[in-house]
Design an enzyme around this catalytic site. Structure first.
Site, mmCIF file in Angstrom:
data_model
loop_
_atom_site.group_PDB
_atom_site.id
_atom_site.type_symbol
_atom_site.label_atom_id
_atom_site.label_comp_id
_atom_site.label_asym_id
_atom_site.label_seq_id
_atom_site.Cartn_x
_atom_site.Cartn_y
_atom_site.Cartn_z
ATOM 1 N N SER A 1 40.266 46.955 55.474
ATOM 2 C CA SER A 1 41.116 48.141 55.465
ATOM 3 C C SER A 1 40.265 49.389 55.775
ATOM 4 O O SER A 1 39.626 49.450 56.824
ATOM 5 C CB SER A 1 41.837 48.236 54.122
ATOM 6 O OG SER A 1 42.888 49.160 54.159
ATOM 7 N N ASP B 1 51.966 43.518 58.170
ATOM 8 C CA ASP B 1 51.138 44.674 57.812
ATOM 9 C C ASP B 1 51.504 45.819 58.746
ATOM 10 O O ASP B 1 51.525 45.637 59.972
ATOM 11 C CB ASP B 1 49.661 44.286 57.976
ATOM 12 C CG ASP B 1 48.687 45.413 57.681
ATOM 13 O OD1 ASP B 1 49.119 46.546 57.399
ATOM 14 O OD2 ASP B 1 47.468 45.161 57.743
ATOM 15 N N HIS C 1 49.105 43.207 54.029
ATOM 16 C CA HIS C 1 47.859 43.956 53.939
ATOM 17 C C HIS C 1 47.242 43.753 52.555
ATOM 18 O O HIS C 1 47.918 43.826 51.541
ATOM 19 C CB HIS C 1 48.150 45.444 54.166
ATOM 20 C CG HIS C 1 46.927 46.276 54.339
ATOM 21 N ND1 HIS C 1 46.368 46.508 55.578
ATOM 22 C CD2 HIS C 1 46.155 46.934 53.446
ATOM 23 C CE1 HIS C 1 45.314 47.284 55.439
ATOM 24 N NE2 HIS C 1 45.152 47.549 54.156
#
Length: 319
Positions: free
Chosen positions: A161, A255, A285
């Site tokens: 991320s 996501d 995610h």
């Protein structure tokens, strides 16, 4: 675009109990909530040969902290390849501790040392503090490779991320400086562009864990000056992505960032970079650090580790 049964069950549980989402919390509450999520669903930490808290002293006298992991298979004097890892959490939450289980897994399965970096978080330290810390950590580790008992010629960067974004941006800065050649990048669902109108942003904007409002909450705290067009925040804005090391990009199907990642993969490939895309069906995610809940997390960590081991082995050219 169907969630796996496990992913659907997790989302049903989260939304059924009415758990507050990030944008409904204070920063302190969000950090506590994130750490609790990782503790409950992250799995038990594996034993490694050793861990070491590493203080990296800056020229101004302040200290950036990191944690060094050495794999079970390594002898104490063995010079190892090094993966420098930046944790996820929207540049606002997350820590070395929240990603302790993942970094232990990567060290053992990839057979390398892992340096997890405790970079400064927003909103106390907004952009570009995290970027500056990431670059400093790589340069410090290279300068102090003997002290860390690692091979300065076999470095890779990784992150999930926001940490994936930091890895990518750092690699671009190192490329531009012509220093600290890297062997590999491991980018796990990175944010490649702050502002995007690609379909996944809308398709997974609500009810898929990383909601539209939560994304905005992170962006507003990380970029209070509105620096969304700065390539160090949105690396897809970089004039060139050529000259980056070979990379693996992991995406989760459900996501909001997935289409941005795929567009990034297409672009770096068109600019001559060796890139492998691993798209994981039915995932949301953040799944990679939730191995107690998602069996897919273990499969992906194994695949990532195999790539790291191959790319950081002796005899592979750096870029």
């Amino acid at each position: 675009m169907a969630l796996t049964d496990q992913a659907q069950a997790l989302l049903d549980m989260v939304y059924r109990v009415g758990a507050p989402r990030f944008h409904e919390l204070t920063v302190a509450q969000a950090r506590h909530s994130f750490e609790k999520l990782q503790f409950v669903f992250g799995g038990d930490p594996e034993a490694v040969a050793s861990t070491l808290e590493v203080p990296m002293a800056r020229p101004d006298g302040s200290v950036l902290l990191g944690r060094l992991y050495r794999p079970r298979e390594a002898g104490p004097a063995q010079g190892l390849p090094l993966l420098i890892y930046f944790h996820g959490g929207g540049w606002c939450v997350g820590s070395v501790q929240s990603h302790d289980t993942l970094c232990r897994q990567l060290a053992n399965r990839a057979g390398c040392a892992v340096l997890s970096v405790d970079y400064r978080l927003a909103p106390e330290h907004p952009f570009p503090a995290a970027v500056e810390d990431a670059l400093f950590a790589v340069e410090w580790a290279r300068a102090n490779a003997d002290q860390l008992t690692v091979d300065r010629d076999r470095f890779g960067l990784g992150g999930d991320s926001a940490g994936g974004t930091l890895s990518l941006v750092t690699a671009l800065m190192l490329r531009d400086r012509g220093t600290a050649a890297l062997r590999f990048l491991c980018l796990i669902y990175p944010c490649t562009e702050i502002e995007s109108s690609r379909p996944s942003r809308e398709a997974f904007a609500s009810g898929y864990f990383l909601d539209r409002e939560s994304l905005a909450w992170f962006f507003e705290r990380y970029l209070p000056g509105g620096e969304a067009d700065d390539w160090r925040a949105s690396p897809m804005k970089a004039k060139s992505l050529a000259g980056l090391p070979p990379m693996l990009v992991v995406t989760a199907e459900c996501d909001p960032l997935s289409d941005d990642c795929i567009a990034f993969v297409d672009r770096v490939r068109s600019e001559g970079v060796t890139v492998e895309h691993l798209g994981v069906q039915g995932m949301v995610h953040g799944f990679v650090t939730l191995g107690k809940w998602f069996p897919e997390a273990h499969e992906v960590v194994d695949l990532i580790s195999m790539q790291i081991r191959q790319r950081l082995r002796p005899g592979v050219d750096a870029v």
